[in-house]
Scaffold this motif. Structure first.
Motif, PDB file in Angstrom:
ATOM      1  N   SER A 417      42.875 -14.348  43.898  1.00  0.00           N
ATOM      2  CA  SER A 417      42.155 -14.807  45.087  1.00  0.00           C
ATOM      3  C   SER A 417      41.007 -15.742  44.724  1.00  0.00           C
ATOM      4  CB  SER A 417      41.605 -13.607  45.860  1.00  0.00           C
ATOM      5  OG  SER A 417      40.560 -12.979  45.135  1.00  0.00           O
ATOM      6  N   GLY A 418      40.525 -15.680  43.480  1.00  0.00           N
ATOM      7  CA  GLY A 418      39.450 -16.556  43.039  1.00  0.00           C
ATOM      8  C   GLY A 418      38.069 -16.144  43.494  1.00  0.00           C
ATOM      9  N   ARG A 419      37.950 -15.030  44.193  1.00  0.00           N
ATOM     10  CA  ARG A 419      36.637 -14.609  44.681  1.00  0.00           C
ATOM     11  C   ARG A 419      35.728 -14.191  43.535  1.00  0.00           C
ATOM     12  NH1 ARG A 419      38.864 -10.433  49.166  1.00  0.00           N
ATOM     13  NH2 ARG A 419      40.344 -10.117  47.472  1.00  0.00           N
ATOM     14  N   ARG A 420      34.439 -14.329  43.766  1.00  0.00           N
ATOM     15  CA  ARG A 420      33.451 -13.850  42.805  1.00  0.00           C
ATOM     16  C   ARG A 420      32.603 -12.782  43.495  1.00  0.00           C
ATOM     17  NH1 ARG A 420      29.496 -18.061  39.972  1.00  0.00           N
ATOM     18  NH2 ARG A 420      31.411 -18.561  38.826  1.00  0.00           N
ATOM     19  N   PHE A 421      32.527 -11.610  42.873  1.00  0.00           N
ATOM     20  CA  PHE A 421      31.734 -10.522  43.436  1.00  0.00           C
ATOM     21  C   PHE A 421      30.255 -10.771  43.205  1.00  0.00           C
ATOM     22  CE2 PHE A 421      35.598  -7.748  42.309  1.00  0.00           C
ATOM     23  CZ  PHE A 421      36.181  -7.992  43.541  1.00  0.00           C
ATOM     24  N   GLY A 422      29.449 -10.331  44.165  1.00  0.00           N
ATOM     25  CA  GLY A 422      28.006 -10.465  44.066  1.00  0.00           C
ATOM     26  C   GLY A 422      27.311  -9.236  44.602  1.00  0.00           C
ATOM     27  N   PRO A 423      26.003  -9.306  44.824  1.00  0.00           N
ATOM     28  CA  PRO A 423      25.229  -8.147  45.289  1.00  0.00           C
ATOM     29  C   PRO A 423      25.761  -7.540  46.580  1.00  0.00           C
ATOM     30  CG  PRO A 423      23.771  -9.902  44.561  1.00  0.00           C
ATOM     31  CD  PRO A 423      25.143 -10.479  44.560  1.00  0.00           C
ATOM     32  N   SER A 424      26.251  -8.369  47.500  1.00  0.00           N
ATOM     33  CA  SER A 424      26.773  -7.840  48.760  1.00  0.00           C
ATOM     34  C   SER A 424      27.974  -6.932  48.516  1.00  0.00           C
ATOM     35  CB  SER A 424      27.176  -8.997  49.681  1.00  0.00           C
ATOM     36  OG  SER A 424      27.800  -8.516  50.848  1.00  0.00           O
ATOM     37  N   GLU A 425      28.871  -7.345  47.623  1.00  0.00           N
ATOM     38  CA  GLU A 425      30.045  -6.531  47.305  1.00  0.00           C
ATOM     39  C   GLU A 425      29.646  -5.241  46.587  1.00  0.00           C
ATOM     40  OE1 GLU A 425      31.340 -10.349  48.466  1.00  0.00           O
ATOM     41  OE2 GLU A 425      29.925  -9.824  46.873  1.00  0.00           O
ATOM     42  N   VAL A 426      28.627  -5.324  45.732  1.00  0.00           N
ATOM     43  CA  VAL A 426      28.150  -4.127  45.035  1.00  0.00           C
ATOM     44  C   VAL A 426      27.641  -3.100  46.035  1.00  0.00           C
ATOM     45  CG1 VAL A 426      26.428  -3.212  43.425  1.00  0.00           C
ATOM     46  CG2 VAL A 426      27.594  -5.366  42.917  1.00  0.00           C
ATOM     47  N   GLN A 427      26.823  -3.545  46.960  1.00  0.00           N
ATOM     48  CA  GLN A 427      26.241  -2.644  47.950  1.00  0.00           C
ATOM     49  C   GLN A 427      27.322  -1.957  48.782  1.00  0.00           C
ATOM     50  OE1 GLN A 427      23.712  -4.619  50.779  1.00  0.00           O
ATOM     51  NE2 GLN A 427      22.738  -2.736  51.459  1.00  0.00           N
ATOM     52  N   PHE A 428      28.333  -2.723  49.180  1.00  0.00           N
ATOM     53  CA  PHE A 428      29.390  -2.138  49.995  1.00  0.00           C
ATOM     54  C   PHE A 428      30.260  -1.184  49.176  1.00  0.00           C
ATOM     55  CE2 PHE A 428      33.735  -2.348  51.762  1.00  0.00           C
ATOM     56  CZ  PHE A 428      33.480  -1.762  52.992  1.00  0.00           C
ATOM     57  N   ALA A 429      30.598  -1.577  47.946  1.00  0.00           N
ATOM     58  CA  ALA A 429      31.442  -0.725  47.107  1.00  0.00           C
ATOM     59  C   ALA A 429      30.757   0.607  46.816  1.00  0.00           C
ATOM     60  CB  ALA A 429      31.785  -1.441  45.807  1.00  0.00           C
ATOM     61  N   VAL A 430      29.435   0.619  46.690  1.00  0.00           N
ATOM     62  CA  VAL A 430      28.707   1.870  46.463  1.00  0.00           C
ATOM     63  C   VAL A 430      28.904   2.813  47.646  1.00  0.00           C
ATOM     64  CG1 VAL A 430      26.392   2.866  46.314  1.00  0.00           C
ATOM     65  CG2 VAL A 430      27.012   0.925  44.865  1.00  0.00           C
ATOM     66  N   GLN A 431      28.883   2.274  48.857  1.00  0.00           N
ATOM     67  CA  GLN A 431      29.125   3.114  50.036  1.00  0.00           C
ATOM     68  C   GLN A 431      30.510   3.758  49.981  1.00  0.00           C
ATOM     69  OE1 GLN A 431      28.017   1.385  53.907  1.00  0.00           O
ATOM     70  NE2 GLN A 431      27.091  -0.307  52.794  1.00  0.00           N
ATOM     71  N   VAL A 432      31.509   2.974  49.613  1.00  0.00           N
ATOM     72  CA  VAL A 432      32.870   3.506  49.519  1.00  0.00           C
ATOM     73  C   VAL A 432      32.956   4.569  48.436  1.00  0.00           C
ATOM     74  CG1 VAL A 432      35.283   2.931  49.081  1.00  0.00           C
ATOM     75  CG2 VAL A 432      33.842   1.344  50.368  1.00  0.00           C
ATOM     76  N   ALA A 433      32.363   4.287  47.256  1.00  0.00           N
ATOM     77  CA  ALA A 433      32.427   5.229  46.139  1.00  0.00           C
ATOM     78  C   ALA A 433      31.715   6.538  46.468  1.00  0.00           C
ATOM     79  CB  ALA A 433      31.820   4.596  44.886  1.00  0.00           C
ATOM     80  N   ASP A 434      30.603   6.460  47.190  1.00  0.00           N
ATOM     81  CA  ASP A 434      29.887   7.685  47.574  1.00  0.00           C
ATOM     82  C   ASP A 434      30.766   8.584  48.440  1.00  0.00           C
ATOM     83  OD1 ASP A 434      27.661   6.953  46.161  1.00  0.00           O
ATOM     84  OD2 ASP A 434      26.549   6.199  47.892  1.00  0.00           O
TER      85      ASP A 434
END
Length: 712
Positions: A417-434
């Motif tokens: 997909s070529g996407r680059r993860f950043g702070p926004s993706e980190v914040q959201f992924a933490v919610q999912v992982a919790d």
């Protein structure tokens, strides 16, 4: 994760989220909805949605659509981004963009609407239309005036000529397309410009120049606005853009050029996708205590909306990893990932990657995967070659934390997909992982509790029923509550001299209290019967044992002495056993008094008021005595309780079989009848007299087919 957890997430959403049941009433109203419609949550919950936020002229259509969906399952607006008018509490109307989803739970439906106030956007569009009208006039006038009108727009605006060249772009468009000047843009081939981006439609399918609204206008079409997702191949920046085009005509009415307005809707689209994902993920994580299956479902849900790859690994307290799932939209790519996994070192490196996330409990983000990074992580040249072939662009590893320990991690990988993860993706992924961590911990606690309950329950039942010469015996036990709670039903069979004692009972309560009472009755019965195997006197001594307890303890029991083909039995408030003969079923004995209810407490002045009588029967060969607890007759089905009459018919239906097969037959009939979870514990003993000279086969005396909880 239950629905309450999902609502806690949606309470923080920027857009209004409103849920309605299939009766048309509001069941959820987040703070953004309070602000948007001017109505507090307490006032909104329970109101008819149509009367609350839908203008009167549209209410009839809304109700007809709801009725049609409930009748046919078809909803034309579900899953679509539509623009409507909404009603505030003060009766003023305003434009909204709404996306509606439907969720079924059993026979009931719920509907969830994500609502965005587009008043400002509509005002901008009106202003844009006014400026475009001015543009058509100004094209015949001075270029300076044209630039003054369009250059001030915050949205990107381009003009495409008939030869498919972009001949104008305002400053916002130049920034969007990555050019410094209009002249530089004019010299570029539009196809080359588009090739700099990965371009997909809302459904994830690829888009080409032929799909662009301005190009379609030149083909004589009237295209709708186009929502596209773009990823800059160089920077990895992802955007959601809404393209709207209109034709510019010459004096003869021929299309001379097309004007395209490009609106950046990235923030709104991401919020919509993530809110929808969290709702669905919360439902999945709360749907089952089988954590492997729920984590697999969440990983598959994450692909490809959140990442191209999603892997979930669990780590025990000794640092051993369990790879639960690896998901990718293309199953053919999974083989490559499996080959890479085989080459990975066995242990975790606390300095990088998964090991670092587990050790620190903090997310690990590799926003750009360089060749140097791959080389440092590779085990050998073959491993490096496969890593390069995987084509990773960006990697995000988020630990699943429970208390002070990480129980695992979710790894998201961006590749094709070529996407680059950043702070926004980190914040959201933490919610999912919790949320995933909570599901894993709940599953662990459930399994641990079930194991304890099963172990304790097994200790209260005989490991295997003994072999009685001349008899075929079998028993079964099914606890209620899915095996999580120790039940109060029990049975036992043991020798006393030349006779055998059979005991079956049901004590009040569950858990530790029931276990203590069951253990007391079983062991007391064995001790008492050694001195006097008279069933009525055994029950009398058991009654005294319960009344000596400080806590109020009552129960029912049946004690039977087996001597050759003769059975003497006594009952203490217990269901009458059934004598199953060829073509008939007869209840045996009299109910007697429950254990523990007479003169509760200890003392010299206490008297035994219970009535326990012995009743002796002689069985003929191939006749069966069925002892059971009331869990059988109390089994709930679609037509009420199983009851005694159905039990009698079932006993006749299953009669001409060995003891274990008879209980298996009865168990199958109960399973067919039962609706919903098992409400009460169930225990049974079948005692079948064998024909003369026939010995019980080795192992014949045993528990029946349902000795363990169903589902184990």
């Amino acid at each position: 994760m239950d629905l309450r957890g999902a609502h806690e997430v949606l309470d923080t959403a920027h857009n209004a989220v409103v849920s309605m049941n299939d009766a048309g009433r509001i069941v959820y109203w987040n703070p953004a909805a309070e602000a948007m419609f001017g109505m507090p949550r307490d006032a909104a919950i329970g109101r008819v949605l149509a009367d609350t936020i839908i203008p009167p002229r549209h209410r009839s259509a809304h109700r007809q659509g709801l009725r049609r969906f409930l009748a046919t399952g078809e909803g034309r607006v579900l899953g679509q981004r539509i623009e409507l008018s909404a009603l505030r509490r003060d009766e003023t109307e305003f434009p909204v963009e709404i996306t509606i989803s439907a969720q079924r739970d059993g026979d009931e439906w719920s509907f969830h609407a994500f609502i965005q106030d587009i008043s400002e956007r509509k005002a901008n569009e009106d202003e844009r239309r006014r400026r475009v009208a001015q543009l058509e006039t100004s094209l015949e006038g001075s270029e300076q005036r044209f630039e003054a009108i369009v250059g001030a727009l915050a949205e990107a605006v381009t003009i495409r000529s008939r030869d498919d060249r972009i001949i104008y772009a305002n400053p916002a468009a130049l920034a969007q397309l990555g050019f410094a000047t209009v002249e530089e843009l004019r010299l570029a081939d539009p196809r080359d410009i588009m090739a700099n981006f990965i371009v997909e439609g809302e459904d994830g399918g690829p888009l080409s120049m032929h799909d662009v609204p301005s190009v379609r206008i030149f083909r004589g079409e009237r295209p709708d606005p186009l929502l596209m997702r773009t990823v800059d191949r160089h920077s990895g920046l992802e955007k959601w853009l809404l393209l709207k085009a209109t034709a510019l005509r010459d004096a003869h009415g021929e299309i001379d050029a097309t004007v395209t307005v490009i609106e950046d809707v990235t923030a709104a689209k991401r919020a919509e996708v993530r809110a929808r994902f969290l709702v669905r993920a919360s439902q999945i994580l709360g749907s089952s205590l089988e954590y492997q299956r729920t984590l697999r479902n969440v990983a598959n849900l994450a692909v490809p909306d959140l990442a191209d790859w999603c892997a979930v690994a669990l780590v025990d307290e000794q640092g051993r990893t369990e790879q639960v799932v690896l998901a990718h939209a293309d199953p053919g790519r999974l083989a490559l990932a499996e080959r890479i996994r085989e080459l990975e070192p066995a242990g975790l490196n606390s300095e990088r990657g998964l090991g670092r996330a587990i050790a620190t409990g903090e997310p690990v983000l590799y926003s750009e995967i360089s060749e140097e990074l791959l080389r440092s992580a590779a085990r050998d040249e073959e491993h490096l070659r496969l890593l390069v072939e995987l084509g990773m662009r960006s990697v995000l590893i988020v630990p699943m934390n429970v208390a002070a320990r990480a129980v695992g991690a979710i790894t998201l990988v961006s590749a094709e997909s070529g996407r680059r993860f950043g702070p926004s993706e980190v914040q959201f992924a933490v919610q999912v992982a919790d949320r995933a961590a909570v599901a894993v911990e709940n599953s662990r606690l459930y399994s641990e509790r079930a194991t304890i309950a099963e172990t304790l329950q097994s200790s209260l039942l005989p490991d295997a029923l003994p072999t009685i010469d001349g008899w075929d015996v079998a028993g079964f036990y099914r606890p209620a509550g899915g095996g999580l709670v120790v039940g109060g039903d029990f049975y036992d069979l043991f020798p006393v001299g030349d006779v055998w004692i059979a005991l079956i009972g049901d004590v009040t309560g569950k858990g530790v209290h029931a276990a203590a009472m069951t253990s007391l009755l079983r062991h007391s019965a064995r001790i008492v019967a050694e001195d006097d195997p008279d069933p009525a006197r055994v029950l009398r001594r058991l009654d005294r044992a319960l009344r000596d307890r400080h806590a109020f303890s009552v129960g029912t029991a049946l004690c039977a002495r087996i001597d050759a083909g003769e059975v003497t039995l006594s009952l203490a408030g217990h269901p009458l056993p059934l004598l199953i003969r060829e073509g008939r079923v007869d209840p045996i004995g009299s109910p007697g008094t429950m254990l523990g209810i007479s003169d509760h407490g200890a003392g010299e002045n206490r008297t035994d008021q219970g009535l326990w009588e012995n009743h002796t029967i002689t069985l003929a060969p191939e006749e069966t005595l069925l002892l059971y607890t009331d869990g059988i007759t109390d089994t709930v089905g679609a037509r009420g309780r199983f009851g005694y009459d159905r039990l009698e018919k079932a006993a006749l239906e299953c009669a001409a079989q060995p003891a274990a097969e008879l209980l298996a037959c009865l168990d199958e009939l109960l399973n067919r009848f039962q609706v919903g979870p098992q409400a009460d514990d169930t225990a049974a003993l079948a005692l079948r007299l064998l024909p003369v000279r026939a010995a019980a086969p080795a192992g014949r005396a045993r528990r029946g087919p349902s000795q363990a909880p169903r589902g184990t």
